[in-house]
Design a protein around this motif. Sequence first.
Motif, PDB file in Angstrom:
ATOM      1  N   PRO A 190       0.801  -1.237   0.000  1.00 15.08           N
ATOM      2  CA  PRO A 190       0.000   0.000   0.000  1.00 15.08           C
ATOM      3  C   PRO A 190       0.831   1.282   0.000  1.00 15.08           C
ATOM      4  CG  PRO A 190      -0.848  -1.567   1.607  1.00 15.08           C
ATOM      5  CD  PRO A 190       0.496  -2.076   1.166  1.00 15.08           C
TER       6      PRO A 190
ATOM      7  N   THR B  28      -5.481  -8.059   2.136  1.00 13.43           N
ATOM      8  CA  THR B  28      -5.644  -6.731   2.737  1.00 13.43           C
ATOM      9  C   THR B  28      -4.839  -5.671   1.995  1.00 13.43           C
ATOM     10  OG1 THR B  28      -5.991  -7.692   4.927  1.00 13.43           O
ATOM     11  CG2 THR B  28      -5.355  -5.369   4.838  1.00 13.43           C
ATOM     12  N   THR B  29      -3.606  -6.000   1.633  1.00 13.48           N
ATOM     13  CA  THR B  29      -2.719  -4.993   1.046  1.00 13.48           C
ATOM     14  C   THR B  29      -2.906  -4.822  -0.460  1.00 13.48           C
ATOM     15  OG1 THR B  29      -0.936  -6.619   0.783  1.00 13.48           O
ATOM     16  CG2 THR B  29      -0.981  -5.340   2.828  1.00 13.48           C
TER      17      THR B  29
ATOM     18  N   SER C 278      -5.438  -2.268  -1.486  1.00 11.45           N
ATOM     19  CA  SER C 278      -5.024  -0.912  -1.121  1.00 11.45           C
ATOM     20  C   SER C 278      -3.854  -0.425  -1.963  1.00 11.45           C
ATOM     21  CB  SER C 278      -4.626  -0.869   0.363  1.00 11.45           C
ATOM     22  OG  SER C 278      -5.698  -1.278   1.190  1.00 11.45           O
ATOM     23  N   SER C 279      -3.423  -1.237  -2.907  1.00  7.83           N
ATOM     24  CA  SER C 279      -2.273  -0.888  -3.736  1.00  7.83           C
ATOM     25  C   SER C 279      -2.724  -0.434  -5.120  1.00  7.83           C
ATOM     26  CB  SER C 279      -1.345  -2.100  -3.885  1.00  7.83           C
ATOM     27  OG  SER C 279      -1.906  -3.052  -4.777  1.00  7.83           O
ATOM     28  N   THR C 280      -1.744   0.006  -5.922  1.00  9.24           N
ATOM     29  CA  THR C 280      -2.008   0.402  -7.308  1.00  9.24           C
ATOM     30  C   THR C 280      -1.586  -0.692  -8.283  1.00  9.24           C
ATOM     31  OG1 THR C 280       0.161   1.489  -7.394  1.00  9.24           O
ATOM     32  CG2 THR C 280      -1.739   2.853  -6.787  1.00  9.24           C
TER      33      THR C 280
ATOM     34  N   SER D  75      -9.404  -6.935  -5.148  1.00  6.30           N
ATOM     35  CA  SER D  75      -8.645  -5.862  -5.791  1.00  6.30           C
ATOM     36  C   SER D  75      -9.496  -5.052  -6.761  1.00  6.30           C
ATOM     37  CB  SER D  75      -7.452  -6.453  -6.541  1.00  6.30           C
ATOM     38  OG  SER D  75      -6.775  -5.452  -7.271  1.00  6.30           O
TER      39      SER D  75
ATOM     40  N   ASN E 225     -17.127  -5.844  -4.801  1.00  2.00           N
ATOM     41  CA  ASN E 225     -15.703  -6.000  -5.062  1.00  2.00           C
ATOM     42  C   ASN E 225     -15.455  -6.798  -6.328  1.00  2.00           C
ATOM     43  OD1 ASN E 225     -14.660  -4.595  -2.770  1.00  2.00           O
ATOM     44  ND2 ASN E 225     -15.274  -6.322  -1.491  1.00  2.00           N
TER      45      ASN E 225
END
Length: 220
Positions: free
Chosen positions: A50, A75-76, A79-81, A107, A147
């Motif tokens: 993230p 989880t991560t 929250s990432s690109t 994602s 989602n």
Amino acid sequence: MIPLQCFRVTFSKLSPDECAILLTKVSSIVKVYLYQLGSSSIEKVIECLPNLLSLEVLHIQQSYCTPENLSLLPTTLPSSTLTTLELVNCAINSSSVRTVIDAVLMSHHLEALNLRDNFIDDEGGVHLCSMLKQLFGSSGKPANDHNSSCSFKKFKFLDIGHNPFTGHGISSFIDELAHFKSDSINFTLSLPLGWKDLVCEHDSFTKVEQHLKFESNEDD
């Protein structure tokens, strides 16, 4: 101190601390290629996702991924690109792939998943087919889940080459693809050349041909 800037980086055998420095002190990283990581280093990379606001491609190879060191991924990753996740030759089996699938379904940005050269068998194939069904739905429409709907808009590519699927397992993928509405799904499933004859003999091959890509095991 002005952070270092780098478009693409490639490293091997980084310690967890070295991974943390790379992923927190170097700005504007777009592509990261990491080889021969230990379990704790994999955990650290996943934890830092993230924080990398420009990262698009994460490639991990010749490492050992487990449900434990991938546990933060659901989880991560959302929250990432990250748009491309490549876990190649990472000893992913039908247990650890479920953690990866959970992350993909959560994602909003991921477009491509490469699981080439792992230990995913027919059991894991069932989970991956279920993932595709949740992403695209049996009629070519996204599932109702919010989602999954977000993922549906982006997810375009899955490489499952050189995993120990049986003929039955491969047929399950073809059966799932056959339910897609071809004119509304922009998706490609990458398979090794060794499976081409088997797939071409499948009753639904003509329905799914446009979604298939056959590749050798050689790196591009």
